[in-house]
Every structure is written in C-alpha cells, then in structure tokens.
Design an enzyme around this catalytic site. Structure first.
Site, PDB file in Angstrom:
ATOM      1  N   LYS A 130       0.817  -1.215   0.000  1.00 34.38           N
ATOM      2  CA  LYS A 130       0.000   0.000   0.000  1.00 34.38           C
ATOM      3  C   LYS A 130       0.854   1.269   0.000  1.00 34.38           C
ATOM      4  O   LYS A 130       0.569   2.213  -0.742  1.00 34.38           O
ATOM      5  CB  LYS A 130      -0.945   0.015   1.210  1.00 34.38           C
ATOM      6  CG  LYS A 130      -2.028  -1.044   1.169  1.00 34.38           C
ATOM      7  CD  LYS A 130      -3.053  -0.851   2.270  1.00 34.38           C
ATOM      8  CE  LYS A 130      -2.463  -0.995   3.663  1.00 34.38           C
ATOM      9  NZ  LYS A 130      -1.909  -2.339   3.907  1.00 34.38           N
ATOM     10  N   ARG A 161      -9.627   2.832   9.257  1.00 31.32           N
ATOM     11  CA  ARG A 161      -9.133   1.509   9.614  1.00 31.32           C
ATOM     12  C   ARG A 161     -10.258   0.587  10.100  1.00 31.32           C
ATOM     13  O   ARG A 161     -10.065  -0.608  10.272  1.00 31.32           O
ATOM     14  CB  ARG A 161      -8.050   1.637  10.690  1.00 31.32           C
ATOM     15  CG  ARG A 161      -7.195   0.399  10.890  1.00 31.32           C
ATOM     16  CD  ARG A 161      -6.094   0.658  11.882  1.00 31.32           C
ATOM     17  NE  ARG A 161      -5.086   1.572  11.383  1.00 31.32           N
ATOM     18  CZ  ARG A 161      -4.057   1.197  10.630  1.00 31.32           C
ATOM     19  NH1 ARG A 161      -3.906  -0.067  10.275  1.00 31.32           N
ATOM     20  NH2 ARG A 161      -3.176   2.072  10.223  1.00 31.32           N
ATOM     21  N   ARG A 192      11.510 -11.002   4.636  1.00 26.36           N
ATOM     22  CA  ARG A 192      12.243  -9.735   4.634  1.00 26.36           C
ATOM     23  C   ARG A 192      13.409  -9.777   5.616  1.00 26.36           C
ATOM     24  O   ARG A 192      13.296 -10.283   6.725  1.00 26.36           O
ATOM     25  CB  ARG A 192      11.276  -8.604   5.012  1.00 26.36           C
ATOM     26  CG  ARG A 192      11.770  -7.216   4.743  1.00 26.36           C
ATOM     27  CD  ARG A 192      10.602  -6.234   4.668  1.00 26.36           C
ATOM     28  NE  ARG A 192       9.694  -6.322   5.817  1.00 26.36           N
ATOM     29  CZ  ARG A 192       8.499  -5.754   5.855  1.00 26.36           C
ATOM     30  NH1 ARG A 192       8.054  -5.103   4.802  1.00 26.36           N
ATOM     31  NH2 ARG A 192       7.740  -5.864   6.924  1.00 26.36           N
ATOM     32  N   ARG A 239      13.138  -8.809  11.602  1.00 21.69           N
ATOM     33  CA  ARG A 239      12.509  -8.058  12.689  1.00 21.69           C
ATOM     34  C   ARG A 239      11.506  -8.943  13.429  1.00 21.69           C
ATOM     35  O   ARG A 239      10.899  -9.835  12.838  1.00 21.69           O
ATOM     36  CB  ARG A 239      11.778  -6.825  12.146  1.00 21.69           C
ATOM     37  CG  ARG A 239      12.681  -5.820  11.480  1.00 21.69           C
ATOM     38  CD  ARG A 239      11.975  -4.513  11.196  1.00 21.69           C
ATOM     39  NE  ARG A 239      10.616  -4.715  10.664  1.00 21.69           N
ATOM     40  CZ  ARG A 239       9.884  -3.732  10.149  1.00 21.69           C
ATOM     41  NH1 ARG A 239      10.371  -2.511  10.082  1.00 21.69           N
ATOM     42  NH2 ARG A 239       8.671  -3.963   9.681  1.00 21.69           N
ATOM     43  N   ARG A 242      -1.241 -10.257  12.626  1.00 16.60           N
ATOM     44  CA  ARG A 242      -1.593  -8.984  11.995  1.00 16.60           C
ATOM     45  C   ARG A 242      -2.682  -9.168  10.941  1.00 16.60           C
ATOM     46  O   ARG A 242      -3.580  -8.321  10.804  1.00 16.60           O
ATOM     47  CB  ARG A 242      -0.347  -8.359  11.356  1.00 16.60           C
ATOM     48  CG  ARG A 242       0.655  -7.827  12.367  1.00 16.60           C
ATOM     49  CD  ARG A 242       2.002  -7.524  11.737  1.00 16.60           C
ATOM     50  NE  ARG A 242       1.932  -6.502  10.696  1.00 16.60           N
ATOM     51  CZ  ARG A 242       2.928  -6.225   9.866  1.00 16.60           C
ATOM     52  NH1 ARG A 242       4.074  -6.887   9.940  1.00 16.60           N
ATOM     53  NH2 ARG A 242       2.800  -5.290   8.954  1.00 16.60           N
TER      54      ARG A 242
END
Length: 219
Positions: free
Chosen positions: A13, A88, A127, A161, A172
């Site tokens: 996004k 949201r 990642r 991370r 999430r």
C-alpha cells in the site's frame, strides 16, 4: 480524486500510494505520517496520541479521526487526496463520510489491493533488514543477498525483525480481517470498491490501479 486505499499488510500500500498520488497529483495522506507529524510538532492531538502510545494503549478513533480531518482541510487536499491507513474500521469510515458530506463532497473510489494470504506471509516473513542501515532491505526469495545474512551494500548483519515472523504476520492478518476488512463491504454497498490484484512488479500494479481508477471515474 478522493480515494481510500485498502489491503492487507504486505500488499504494498505505501509503495502504491506514493506512485498513485504522484500520478494523480493529489497528496498521499498516511496515518503513520499523520501520527509522526503531530507528535514531532507537539500538537494537542500529538500529545494525546503520545500519551496513549506511551501507556501501550491503542490511540482512540476520535484522535485519529481529528488528525485526518485536520490534514484533509489543508490547502493541498482541497481538490483530492489518497488516504492510506485511514479509515481503519467501520466507525472511522462512517466518520469520514460525515466529514466529506459536511464539505459537500464524496469519495470517488476505494481501491482494494488483493493479495493471497500465503503471499503476504511470504513477502513479510522473508524480509531481512541490515542492522547497520535499516534502509538496506533484502528478501530471501525476491531479493536475496549475495552472501546469506550479509548486506551487499555495507557488509552489515541482516536480521529478521520481531514483527516480521510468520506467527506475528498471521496475527496482523487476523486483526486486518476482523477490524479493517469490514470497511470493504461497507464501501461495496456504496458502489465505491475497485479491486485489483497486487501481484506482480510494482509498475504493473500501478498501471493496473490507474486503469481501474480511470474506468471507475468514467462509470
């Protein structure tokens, strides 16, 4: 144009918002940027947000809504904007409708970036960030370093991370499905939703999005 951008974590996004805003000559209004700007400037809203964040609590909708309202009333957003991260939830979406109605305008489209859940997990969990410089980002599949665990750019250690682990990503996603995804149905009832696949190269997704928005604008 007045556009809301939605999609799960890892849909790209932020990247698409920047390209689309530039192509459409409208400001990219990101919730994250709003929070950082208000907190760094020490505004009343920033202080309120900071107090909740420091206490480990979620910032109430009314504070987020007030920040968004203040930003959308600025001169560069008078003729349009692209919202990223707001609304949201359905409550925020209803507040946005009320805000816009008060100004005598409406949203033009809600762009829904669709990505399969397994792809989201693959994108985020793969990642790897450089400890020496967080701007150096790699991916075990899509952009692997020449030497595993070592940054090609500066030789720093690459790490995953804590919020990029598969378990955290799936949590999430669950939050997204529960809190944010319902706004897609809310806007679909208003005939505003334009869905596109967010798979492929960044430029391909941008072209897909621009074509879909143009078609929506002409409808």
């Amino acid at each position: 144009m007045r556009i809301v951008l939605v999609g799960p974590p890892g849909a790209g996004k932020g990247t698409q918002a920047a390209y689309l805003a530039e192509n459409l000559s409208i400001p990219h209004i990101s919730t994250g940027d709003l929070f950082r700007a208000n907190i760094s400037r020490g505004t009343d809203l920033g202080k309120q947000a900071r107090s909740y964040m420091d206490a480990g609590q979620l910032v109430p909708d009314e504070v987020t809504i007030a920040m968004a309202k203040d930003r959308m009333e600025q001169e560069d957003a008078v003729n349009g904007f692209l919202l990223d991260g707001f609304p949201r939830n359905v409550g925020q979406a209803e507040a946005l409708d009320t805000m816009l109605k008060g100004e005598g305008v409406t949203l033009d489209a809600v762009l829904d970036l669709e990505v399969p859940e397994d792809e989201v997990v693959k994108r985020i969990a793969g990642r790897r960030i450089c400890r020496a410089d967080s701007a150096h980002v790699f991916h075990v599949t899509y952009n692997p370093p020449k030497t595993e665990g070592v940054c090609d750019t500066c030789g720093g250690e690459l790490y995953q991370r804590d919020d990029d682990t598969e378990e955290t990503v799936r949590t999430r996603l669950e939050v997204y499905h529960t809190q944010t995804e319902p706004i897609i149905d809310y806007y679909r009832e208003q005939g505003l939703v334009v869905s596109i696949s967010a798979l492929g190269k960044v430029t391909e997704v941008t072209e897909r999005a621009m074509a879909a928005l143009q078609k929506s604008d002409e409808a």
